[in-house]
Design an enzyme around this catalytic site. Structure first.
Site, PDB file in Angstrom:
ATOM      1  N   LEU A 160       0.873  -1.174   0.000  1.00 25.87           N
ATOM      2  CA  LEU A 160       0.000   0.000   0.000  1.00 25.87           C
ATOM      3  C   LEU A 160       0.911   1.224   0.000  1.00 25.87           C
ATOM      4  O   LEU A 160       1.935   1.234   0.685  1.00 25.87           O
ATOM      5  CB  LEU A 160      -0.881   0.040   1.259  1.00 25.87           C
ATOM      6  CG  LEU A 160      -2.145  -0.806   1.313  1.00 25.87           C
ATOM      7  CD1 LEU A 160      -2.908  -0.480   2.607  1.00 25.87           C
ATOM      8  CD2 LEU A 160      -3.045  -0.589   0.118  1.00 25.87           C
ATOM      9  N   ASP A 161       0.544   2.249  -0.735  1.00 26.30           N
ATOM     10  CA  ASP A 161       1.333   3.473  -0.733  1.00 26.30           C
ATOM     11  C   ASP A 161       1.477   4.004   0.692  1.00 26.30           C
ATOM     12  O   ASP A 161       0.579   3.848   1.530  1.00 26.30           O
ATOM     13  CB  ASP A 161       0.653   4.547  -1.593  1.00 26.30           C
ATOM     14  CG  ASP A 161       0.553   4.147  -3.053  1.00 26.30           C
ATOM     15  OD1 ASP A 161       1.327   3.274  -3.493  1.00 26.30           O
ATOM     16  OD2 ASP A 161      -0.326   4.701  -3.750  1.00 26.30           O
ATOM     17  N   ARG A 162       2.582   4.634   0.954  1.00 24.68           N
ATOM     18  CA  ARG A 162       2.881   5.118   2.313  1.00 24.68           C
ATOM     19  C   ARG A 162       1.762   5.973   2.927  1.00 24.68           C
ATOM     20  O   ARG A 162       1.414   5.776   4.103  1.00 24.68           O
ATOM     21  CB  ARG A 162       4.203   5.891   2.307  1.00 24.68           C
ATOM     22  CG  ARG A 162       4.666   6.299   3.687  1.00 24.68           C
ATOM     23  CD  ARG A 162       6.100   6.765   3.700  1.00 24.68           C
ATOM     24  NE  ARG A 162       6.583   6.832   5.073  1.00 24.68           N
ATOM     25  CZ  ARG A 162       7.853   6.772   5.430  1.00 24.68           C
ATOM     26  NH1 ARG A 162       8.789   6.649   4.511  1.00 24.68           N
ATOM     27  NH2 ARG A 162       8.217   6.837   6.699  1.00 24.68           N
TER      28      ARG A 162
END
Length: 222
Positions: free
Chosen positions: A57-59
């Site tokens: 998942l993106d940060r």
């Protein structure tokens, strides 16, 4: 770190925004290492703990992340993600509601690795990949709209990119056209639900992550 499901083969956690799933050039402690430490302590495991990263998942995104606890589960989960056998549902908050309020978005996405950014196109262009998602409006307040999104493909920054392309960027997502950042640096995108057939036991796994407690999420309940 909040564990929402675990057994001998897999563990699913609810990631907070700001955490990285796997180590990167930032040098920050990744979520995978926290999960290893949790397993080591809980089960009193000697030596190194095996943990396979199956997806990311993106940060700045919160929500569900699936890890494999065995090599058998890792290989099978990798195949399942590749074949679209794992069904992910996201919730996103936007200021502008897409028109119509329910539909399917189909674009062709190109990725700029230097910018770490993707671009959506209305037709196929060189080096592009087709990106498809379904969305529907499920809630609204005076200022914001809550969308439920189901990914049909898994492209880099797909939801962020496609919603931005139609003029409905995700709240706080400066990279994709939001006017203001969120105070905590997050973007208002949450991996809400995941469903799949367990790679080993063949049971149906269907788990849901509680929403972040900060505004404007708390205006939409849990």
């Amino acid at each position: 770190m909040k564990v929402v499901y675990e057994d001998n083969h897999i563990i699913i956690v609810n990631k907070e925004s700001g955490e990285i799933v796997q180590g990167d050039k930032s040098g920050d402690q990744p979520l995978s290492e926290f999960v290893k430490a949790y397993i080591k302590q809980k089960y009193n495991k000697p030596g190194n703990v095996f943990l396979g990263v199956t997806h990311r998942l993106d940060r700045p995104v919160s929500g569900l992340v699936v890890f494999a606890r065995t090599s058998k589960a890792l290989a099978r989960l990798n195949d399942m993600f590749r074949n679209g056998d794992i069904h992910k549902t996201y919730w996103a908050i936007t200021q502008k509601c897409p028109e119509p309020s329910e539909g399917t978005l189909t674009h062709w996405i190109t990725r700029n690795t230097q910018q770490n950014k993707s671009y959506a196109h209305d037709r196929e262009v060189p080096n592009s990949k087709q990106a498809i998602l379904n969305y529907r409006l499920i809630g609204k307040t005076d200022n914001y709209h809550l969308l439920e999104i189901q990914l049909m493909t898994g492209r880099h920054h797909q939801i962020r990119c496609q919603l931005s392309h139609i003029g409905s960027p995700i709240k706080g997502d400066l990279k994709y056209g939001a006017k203001r950042s969120n105070p905590d640096g997050s973007i208002s995108l949450h991996a809400r639900r995941i469903e799949f057939v367990h790679p080993v036991t063949k049971e149906t796994i269907n788990v849901e992550a509680p929403l972040p407690t900060l505004p404007p999420w708390n205006a939409f309940g849990q």
